[in-house]
Enzyme design. Structure first.
Site, PDB file in Angstrom:
ATOM      1  N   GLY A  13       0.817  -1.221   0.000  1.00  0.00           N
ATOM      2  CA  GLY A  13       0.000   0.000   0.000  1.00  0.00           C
ATOM      3  C   GLY A  13       0.846   1.264   0.000  1.00  0.00           C
ATOM      4  O   GLY A  13       0.597   2.185  -0.800  1.00  0.00           O
ATOM      5  N   CYS A 273       5.352 -13.706   0.391  1.00  0.00           N
ATOM      6  CA  CYS A 273       4.403 -14.089  -0.668  1.00  0.00           C
ATOM      7  C   CYS A 273       4.501 -15.523  -1.172  1.00  0.00           C
ATOM      8  O   CYS A 273       3.471 -16.194  -1.281  1.00  0.00           O
ATOM      9  CB  CYS A 273       4.568 -13.141  -1.855  1.00  0.00           C
TER      10      CYS A 273
HETATM   11  P1  NAD Z   1       1.584  -5.597   5.325  1.00  0.00           P
HETATM   12  O1  NAD Z   1       1.315  -6.493   6.469  1.00  0.00           O
HETATM   13  O2  NAD Z   1       2.910  -4.946   5.197  1.00  0.00           O
HETATM   14  O3  NAD Z   1       0.487  -4.414   5.303  1.00  0.00           O
HETATM   15  C1  NAD Z   1      -0.864  -4.602   5.501  1.00  0.00           C
HETATM   16  C2  NAD Z   1      -1.385  -3.429   6.326  1.00  0.00           C
HETATM   17  O4  NAD Z   1      -2.813  -3.507   6.379  1.00  0.00           O
HETATM   18  C3  NAD Z   1      -0.915  -3.414   7.783  1.00  0.00           C
HETATM   19  O5  NAD Z   1      -0.228  -2.210   8.046  1.00  0.00           O
HETATM   20  C4  NAD Z   1      -2.206  -3.554   8.610  1.00  0.00           C
HETATM   21  O6  NAD Z   1      -2.172  -2.806   9.809  1.00  0.00           O
HETATM   22  C5  NAD Z   1      -3.233  -2.994   7.648  1.00  0.00           C
HETATM   23  N1  NAD Z   1      -4.609  -3.430   7.900  1.00  0.00           N
HETATM   24  C6  NAD Z   1      -5.071  -4.694   8.105  1.00  0.00           C
HETATM   25  N2  NAD Z   1      -6.408  -4.673   8.258  1.00  0.00           N
HETATM   26  C7  NAD Z   1      -6.810  -3.374   8.142  1.00  0.00           C
HETATM   27  C8  NAD Z   1      -8.068  -2.720   8.201  1.00  0.00           C
HETATM   28  N3  NAD Z   1      -9.189  -3.412   8.360  1.00  0.00           N
HETATM   29  N4  NAD Z   1      -8.089  -1.380   8.068  1.00  0.00           N
HETATM   30  C9  NAD Z   1      -6.953  -0.679   7.881  1.00  0.00           C
HETATM   31  N5  NAD Z   1      -5.727  -1.242   7.803  1.00  0.00           N
HETATM   32  C10 NAD Z   1      -5.655  -2.581   7.927  1.00  0.00           C
HETATM   33  O7  NAD Z   1       1.248  -6.447   4.016  1.00  0.00           O
HETATM   34  P2  NAD Z   1       1.865  -6.241   2.547  1.00  0.00           P
HETATM   35  O8  NAD Z   1       3.177  -6.917   2.441  1.00  0.00           O
HETATM   36  O9  NAD Z   1       1.734  -4.821   2.165  1.00  0.00           O
HETATM   37  O10 NAD Z   1       0.846  -7.116   1.698  1.00  0.00           O
HETATM   38  C11 NAD Z   1      -0.470  -6.682   1.465  1.00  0.00           C
HETATM   39  C12 NAD Z   1      -1.081  -7.573   0.404  1.00  0.00           C
HETATM   40  O11 NAD Z   1      -0.350  -7.436  -0.816  1.00  0.00           O
HETATM   41  C13 NAD Z   1      -1.056  -9.067   0.746  1.00  0.00           C
HETATM   42  O12 NAD Z   1      -2.217  -9.663   0.232  1.00  0.00           O
HETATM   43  C14 NAD Z   1       0.150  -9.566  -0.023  1.00  0.00           C
HETATM   44  O13 NAD Z   1       0.036 -10.923  -0.371  1.00  0.00           O
HETATM   45  C15 NAD Z   1       0.129  -8.709  -1.258  1.00  0.00           C
HETATM   46  N6  NAD Z   1       1.430  -8.508  -1.913  1.00  0.00           N
HETATM   47  C16 NAD Z   1       2.552  -8.292  -1.174  1.00  0.00           C
HETATM   48  C17 NAD Z   1       3.761  -8.057  -1.805  1.00  0.00           C
HETATM   49  C18 NAD Z   1       5.026  -7.813  -1.018  1.00  0.00           C
HETATM   50  O14 NAD Z   1       6.082  -7.790  -1.616  1.00  0.00           O
HETATM   51  N7  NAD Z   1       4.964  -7.609   0.284  1.00  0.00           N
HETATM   52  C19 NAD Z   1       3.818  -8.006  -3.194  1.00  0.00           C
HETATM   53  C20 NAD Z   1       2.642  -8.203  -3.926  1.00  0.00           C
HETATM   54  C21 NAD Z   1       1.452  -8.448  -3.264  1.00  0.00           C
HETATM   55  C1  UDX Z   2       7.866 -11.800  -5.010  1.00  0.00           C
HETATM   56  C2  UDX Z   2       7.612 -11.631  -6.511  1.00  0.00           C
HETATM   57  O1  UDX Z   2       8.865 -11.556  -7.183  1.00  0.00           O
HETATM   58  C3  UDX Z   2       6.790 -10.388  -6.768  1.00  0.00           C
HETATM   59  O2  UDX Z   2       6.478 -10.296  -8.152  1.00  0.00           O
HETATM   60  C4  UDX Z   2       5.507 -10.463  -5.959  1.00  0.00           C
HETATM   61  O3  UDX Z   2       4.739  -9.302  -6.160  1.00  0.00           O
HETATM   62  C5  UDX Z   2       5.809 -10.644  -4.486  1.00  0.00           C
HETATM   63  O4  UDX Z   2       6.627 -11.819  -4.306  1.00  0.00           O
HETATM   64  P1  UDX Z   2       9.530 -10.710  -3.260  1.00  0.00           P
HETATM   65  O5  UDX Z   2       9.112 -11.847  -2.397  1.00  0.00           O
HETATM   66  O6  UDX Z   2       9.483  -9.337  -2.709  1.00  0.00           O
HETATM   67  O7  UDX Z   2       8.656 -10.699  -4.598  1.00  0.00           O
HETATM   68  O8  UDX Z   2      11.046 -10.942  -3.757  1.00  0.00           O
HETATM   69  P2  UDX Z   2      11.705 -11.870  -4.876  1.00  0.00           P
HETATM   70  O9  UDX Z   2      12.722 -11.077  -5.569  1.00  0.00           O
HETATM   71  O10 UDX Z   2      10.723 -12.560  -5.705  1.00  0.00           O
HETATM   72  O11 UDX Z   2      12.477 -12.955  -3.999  1.00  0.00           O
HETATM   73  C6  UDX Z   2      11.790 -13.923  -3.236  1.00  0.00           C
HETATM   74  C7  UDX Z   2      12.792 -14.893  -2.637  1.00  0.00           C
HETATM   75  O12 UDX Z   2      13.393 -15.700  -3.644  1.00  0.00           O
HETATM   76  C8  UDX Z   2      13.947 -14.204  -1.909  1.00  0.00           C
HETATM   77  O13 UDX Z   2      14.250 -14.908  -0.732  1.00  0.00           O
HETATM   78  C9  UDX Z   2      15.089 -14.294  -2.901  1.00  0.00           C
HETATM   79  O14 UDX Z   2      16.352 -14.267  -2.301  1.00  0.00           O
HETATM   80  C10 UDX Z   2      14.810 -15.668  -3.525  1.00  0.00           C
HETATM   81  N1  UDX Z   2      15.392 -15.830  -4.870  1.00  0.00           N
HETATM   82  C11 UDX Z   2      15.012 -15.011  -5.878  1.00  0.00           C
HETATM   83  C12 UDX Z   2      16.302 -16.863  -5.091  1.00  0.00           C
HETATM   84  O15 UDX Z   2      16.641 -17.620  -4.177  1.00  0.00           O
HETATM   85  N2  UDX Z   2      16.816 -17.014  -6.355  1.00  0.00           N
HETATM   86  C13 UDX Z   2      16.460 -16.223  -7.393  1.00  0.00           C
HETATM   87  O16 UDX Z   2      16.951 -16.439  -8.512  1.00  0.00           O
HETATM   88  C14 UDX Z   2      15.523 -15.173  -7.135  1.00  0.00           C
END
Ligand code: NAD
Ligand code: UDX
Length: 482
Positions: A13, A273
């Site tokens: 977000g 993820c």
């Molecule tokens: P996060 O835990 O960092 O953030 C989620 C936030 O939502 C928290 O700050 C929490 O307090 C807030 N929240 C929860 N319920 C709420 C409510 N009812 N009202 C207001 N705030 C609320 O999670 P994230 O890593 O940002 O992931 C969010 C989503 O995006 C997940 O579904 C995840 O799978 C997806 N996603 C994550 C990544 C990544 O790299 N982290 C990448 C792509 C997609």
């Molecule tokens: C992943 C996806 O890449 C992204 O598109 C999605 O939105 C969220 O999940 P993230 O988990 O942030 O992103 O990082 P990523 O670069 O995918 O790495 C994930 C894990 O795989 C890490 O622990 C990384 O070190 C490992 N990795 C990645 C390997 O071990 N080998 C590789 O070649 C690439």
């Protein structure tokens, strides 16, 4: 002025909305969260997450067209488009525990949107959710809507941590799923498309039906994780045969049908993820009567756990089958470089494995705070987590056996072995001669990220194990590992 409100100021977000505000000066963006400390940090000089380039983007827009707030209802009520980017972790109890996504946060957000809305809204799924979640969300919204129109879109996020800002500035694609079958749905798709089109080329904005968008996100993460498990499985064979995994993955990746990215062998993948989304995919397959498909994807996680266990076993067997009381330096704790995030980091399982064999750990990571490391190592795994390591370490044991320090030299001084568990750039250019001089002999290096120059370190005198690389003669003589 279009008004956007994003519920959830987390890793997705925060950066996503900051980039929308940066690229679209005519859009007003409010990012809201239930967590007061998180919002306070977003409004301070020390942002709650470390992400290269994020500070600059936030500083440029904050207070102009980007706002962080705990006044959730007020901003939701005022918005034209509401993104929901709350966490969707794996369920820890009840039906589907250990696999299904926990949609509690999502459902409460949807109910609140329905409650406070006085004007029509587009509600965008930004969180990663199971296929068909949009249908459930539509039901909650329409049954509580008091006659207001809601259009639900799926717009999954593909950013990776550590490269979030460049990924958002220049995405491979933006995916928008909606109700293509009706005029309201098409209009909603177009409204969101118009926002992204302010910086993303049209041909990279893909519009699909809702279920394709939801499933594409799970499938993309499953494919990415599967590549890593594939190369990691080959790394074990490389060690057994004398092949070099870097050479193998480079040769394999030259095939344009395969491609060279995401083929780095490692101690295992981590992050919030991959495991969560594959478990979710497995659950959906099982619920749809597809056990063979479920088992296929489950194997990706099994190989990941195998890789982490293999690393620990290799270390213990190389050091005369005992590490009791030995000091082991851990370089890197986050799940990848350029992030302080430790969710599902392989370092947790590796450290727990070493602690279980009674090692003394000295840990250094440039971004992960000491409190987080202690919390991660003392938190028990859930009962259902039978795929992964089931080792539980008590808080007392962690306190007695773990020290967190502030640089790599301090961590490695007097240590019997070094483990590199995150590929931070600074580990490439350490003075390994100086480090070697300060270690008891034999001095071991276990590189779980293929960071070090193996030949150079062997020349210095280290016994080096590097994932998937030809084994050190010393290691070849040690008992075979399972
Ligand atoms: P996060 O835990 O960092 O953030 C989620 C936030 O939502 C928290 O700050 C929490 O307090 C807030 N929240 C929860 N319920 C709420 C409510 N009812 N009202 C207001 N705030 C609320 O999670 P994230 O890593 O940002 O992931 C969010 C989503 O995006 C997940 O579904 C995840 O799978 C997806 N996603 C994550 C990544 C990544 O790299 N982290 C990448 C792509 C997609
Ligand atoms: C992943 C996806 O890449 C992204 O598109 C999605 O939105 C969220 O999940 P993230 O988990 O942030 O992103 O990082 P990523 O670069 O995918 O790495 C994930 C894990 O795989 C890490 O622990 C990384 O070190 C490992 N990795 C990645 C390997 O071990 N080998 C590789 O070649 C690439």
């Amino acid at each position: 002025m279009v008004k956007i409100c994003c519920i959830g100021a987390g890793y997705v977000g925060g950066p996503t909305m900051a980039v929308i505000a940066f690229k679209c000066p005519s859009v007003e963006v409010a990012v809201v969260d239930i967590s007061v400390p998180r919002i306070t940090a977003w409004n301070s000089d020390k942002l709650p997450i470390y992400e290269p380039g994020l500070d600059e983007v936030v500083k440029k827009c904050r207070g102009t067209n980007l706002f962080f707030s705990n006044e959730i209802e007020k901003h939701v009520a005022a918005a034209d488009i509401v993104f929901v980017s709350v966490n969707t972790p794996t369920k820890t109890s009840g039906l589907g525990a250990g696999k299904a996504a926990d949609l509690t946060y999502w459902e409460s957000a949807a109910r609140m949107i329905a409650d406070v809305s006085k004007s029509s809204k587009i509600v965008v799924e930004k969180s990663t959710v199971p296929v068909k979640t949009a249908e459930a969300i539509e039901k909650i919204l329409t049954h509580n809507s008091k006659g207001i129109e809601f259009h639900v879109l799926s717009n999954p996020e593909f950013l990776a941590e550590g490269t979030a800002i460049t990924d958002l500035f220049n995405p491979d694609r933006v995916l928008i799923g909606g109700r293509e079958e009706n005029a309201g749905g098409l209009k909603a798709i177009q409204t969101l498309k118009d926002i992204y089109a302010q910086w993303v080329p049209q041909e990279r904005i893909i519009c699909t039906n809702l279920w394709s968008a939801e499933l594409s996100k799970l499938a993309a993460n499953a494919f990415l994780a599967q590549r890593i498990s594939s190369v990691n499985s080959i790394s074990a064979l490389c060690e057994a045969t004398g092949a070099n995994v870097t050479q193998v993955s480079s040769a394999v990746g030259k095939d344009s049908r395969i491609g060279s990215k995401f083929l780095n062998a490692s101690v295992g993948f981590g992050g919030s993820c991959f495991q969560k989304d594959i478990l979710n995919l497995v659950y959906i397959c099982e619920c749809n009567g597809l056990p063979e498909v479920a088992n296929y994807w489950k194997q990706v996680i099994k190989i990941n756990d195998y890789q982490k266990n293999r690393f620990v076993n290799r270390l213990v067997s190389s050091m005369f089958n005992t590490i009791s009381g030995k000091k082991i330096a851990i370089l890197g704790f986050s799940f990848k470089k350029d992030t302080g995030d430790t969710r599902e980091t392989p370092a947790i399982d590796v450290c727990k494995g070493l602690l279980n064999d009674k090692a003394q750990l000295v840990i250094y990571d440039p971004q992960v705070p000491e409190t987080q490391i202690f919390k991660d190592l003392s938190t028990p795994k859930f009962d259902w987590d039978q795929l992964g390591s089931t080792i539980q370490i008590t808080e007392d044991a962690v306190k007695q056996s773990v020290k967190v320090v502030h640089n790599a030299y301090e961590a490695t001084k007097d240590s019997h072995a070094i483990c590199i568990l995150t590929e931070w750039d600074e580990f490439k250019s350490l003075d390994y001669q100086k480090i070697y001089n300060n270690m008891p002999k034999p001095a071991y290096m276990f590189d779980g990220r293929n960071v070090v120059d193996v030949a150079k370190l062997r020349q210095i005198g280290f016994i080096v194990y590097s994932i998937g690389k030809p084994l050190d003669p010393w290691l070849k003589d040690m008992p075979a590992i399972a």
